[in-house]
Design a protein around this motif. Sequence first.
Motif, short mmCIF file in Angstrom:
data_model
loop_
_atom_site.label_atom_id
_atom_site.label_comp_id
_atom_site.label_asym_id
_atom_site.label_seq_id
_atom_site.Cartn_x
_atom_site.Cartn_y
_atom_site.Cartn_z
N SER A 182 2.93 3.96 13.70
CA SER A 182 3.68 3.40 14.76
C SER A 182 4.13 1.99 14.55
CB SER A 182 2.76 3.53 16.18
OG SER A 182 1.48 2.73 15.88
N SER A 183 4.12 1.54 13.32
CA SER A 183 4.36 0.37 13.10
C SER A 183 5.85 0.05 13.07
CB SER A 183 3.96 -0.27 11.50
OG SER A 183 2.48 -0.35 11.75
N SER A 184 6.36 -1.32 13.45
CA SER A 184 7.83 -1.70 13.09
C SER A 184 8.36 -1.42 11.85
CB SER A 184 7.80 -3.08 13.66
OG SER A 184 7.28 -4.04 12.93
N LEU A 185 9.64 -1.45 11.99
CA LEU A 185 10.58 -1.35 10.65
C LEU A 185 10.16 -2.42 9.82
CD1 LEU A 185 12.43 0.96 9.60
CD2 LEU A 185 14.40 -0.49 10.28
N ASN A 186 10.26 -3.64 10.33
CA ASN A 186 9.84 -5.07 9.46
C ASN A 186 8.46 -4.73 8.67
OD1 ASN A 186 12.32 -6.19 10.38
ND2 ASN A 186 11.36 -7.28 12.00
N LYS A 187 7.50 -4.28 9.37
CA LYS A 187 6.25 -3.98 8.67
C LYS A 187 6.41 -3.04 7.70
CE LYS A 187 2.20 -4.85 10.82
NZ LYS A 187 1.16 -4.75 11.87
N TYR A 188 7.05 -2.16 7.76
CA TYR A 188 7.37 -0.99 6.71
C TYR A 188 8.05 -1.77 5.47
CZ TYR A 188 5.70 3.26 9.15
OH TYR A 188 4.71 4.29 9.59
N GLU A 189 9.07 -2.44 6.02
CA GLU A 189 9.90 -3.03 4.89
C GLU A 189 8.70 -3.86 3.84
OE1 GLU A 189 14.18 -5.47 4.42
OE2 GLU A 189 13.06 -5.69 6.25
N SER A 190 8.06 -4.82 4.60
CA SER A 190 7.10 -5.47 3.79
C SER A 190 6.05 -4.70 2.96
CB SER A 190 6.16 -6.44 4.86
OG SER A 190 6.97 -7.22 5.42
N THR A 191 5.55 -3.57 3.70
CA THR A 191 4.60 -2.62 2.93
C THR A 191 5.28 -2.01 1.81
OG1 THR A 191 3.61 -2.24 5.00
CG2 THR A 191 3.32 -0.58 3.37
N ILE A 192 6.65 -1.51 1.79
CA ILE A 192 7.22 -0.99 0.79
C ILE A 192 7.38 -1.90 -0.50
CG2 ILE A 192 9.66 0.15 -0.11
CD1 ILE A 192 9.76 1.10 2.88
#
Length: 369
Positions: free
Chosen positions: A204-214
Amino acid sequence: MQQIWALAMPDYFKVVSGTGEYSVEVEKGCCTKALAGKDPSRIIILCDSYFVQKYHELGWKIVAINSSESAKSLENMTEIIVALRSLQADRTTEIVAIGGGVVQDIATFAASVYMRGVKWSYVPTTLLGMVDSCLGGKSSINVGQYKNLVGNFYPPECIFVDLEFIQSLNSVQRTAGLCEAVKICFAHTGPAFDEICKLNPLASSSLNKYESTISLCLRTKQWFIEVDEFDQKERLLLNFGHTFGHAIEGASNFEIPHGIAVGIGMLAAISFACSHNNLEPNQIRVKQLKNYITTLFKEVNELSKWTSQINQEQLIERFGADKKHTNKHYVIIIPNSEGKLERIKVEKNFTNDALLRNSFLSVIAACKK
C-alpha cells in the motif's frame, strides 16, 4: 555503499559488464524514451499480450507473449524465433522487450541467439522485474519438468524502469516484488538491509517510496553483478529462497506467483537453518527479515488458498530436481549464526530429507493461518 533511499530522483546509472556498459534509468514516464526517435522498420516489440493492442495501434511490429510459466520453455523458443523471422528481423534489428520476468527471460534468450545476437532494450512492467531481474542480463528457460535448466547472459543495452506501471499492479504483484527486493538487500553485507527496513515498503506504499526502494535494490544488485557477473561466488547468494521457492512453485502447479514463493522459500530456508543448527531462532537480523515477510503476507488474501493446493509429496522431489545440487549433496543458501548468508552443501540422506520436509511443512502451515 551510500544511502540510496536518500538519493534525489530520478535515478540514472551504468552497469559495467563483460559485454560492455549498459544504462539503467528509473523515472516515471521513461518508457516513452525506449521508443523515442527509433525507426519503426528496425524495431520489433516483444511484449506481454496485455500490451499488444496499445503498441499495435501505434504502428509497431509486435511479437506477443502470453506470460505464463509454460511460455518460457525451450520448445516455445522456436515459435518466438520464427515470429521474429516472419517480421523480417535481421542483424540490424533491435528488440524492445516490454513485460515482466517471463518476457525478459524469452527476450534475453531470443536476442542472444537470433542471428548470433541482436541489440535489445528492456522495460520491466512488474515490480519484481524492476527491483531485481531486469539487472544482470540472465535468461532462465525451462526444459520439460525442469525449471530454469538452460539459459545464458546477454544484458540489454538500456533498461527503462517506468514507475507508472506500478500503479497498475495489484497487492499480490507488489508483494511478490517486495519479497525479491528484501532478499537482495538482506544478501548484501552492507547497509542495504537496514535501509530497506527504514523504508519499510508495503503493498500500500506511495509511489515515492517505491521509487526509493527500486533504486536501493538496483544499486545493491549492481554491486553483486559487477563483482561477480557470471554467478561464481557473491552473486550466488541472491539464490536465497529460490531453491525452496521453486519447489513450492512447482508443487502448487505454479498457482503461487514466483515472488510469493521466494518469500515462502526464504522462511523455509530460515526454518531449515535453525533445525540444522546453523542459526539461533532469535538472531536479530533474521528475525527482522521474518517479521517483514510476515507483514507483507498479511496483504495477500489468497495465500491460505494457494498453500492449501500444494502437493506435499512433490516438495522434496521438486527440491531435489534443482540444477544447483550435486549427485550427493543439496546446495542451498541459508543464514548463519551472524545472520549473514552462506552457501552450504547438505548430504542427501533420510535425516536431511526429513528436516527439509519439516521446514517446508511448518512454513506452509503458518501461511494457512
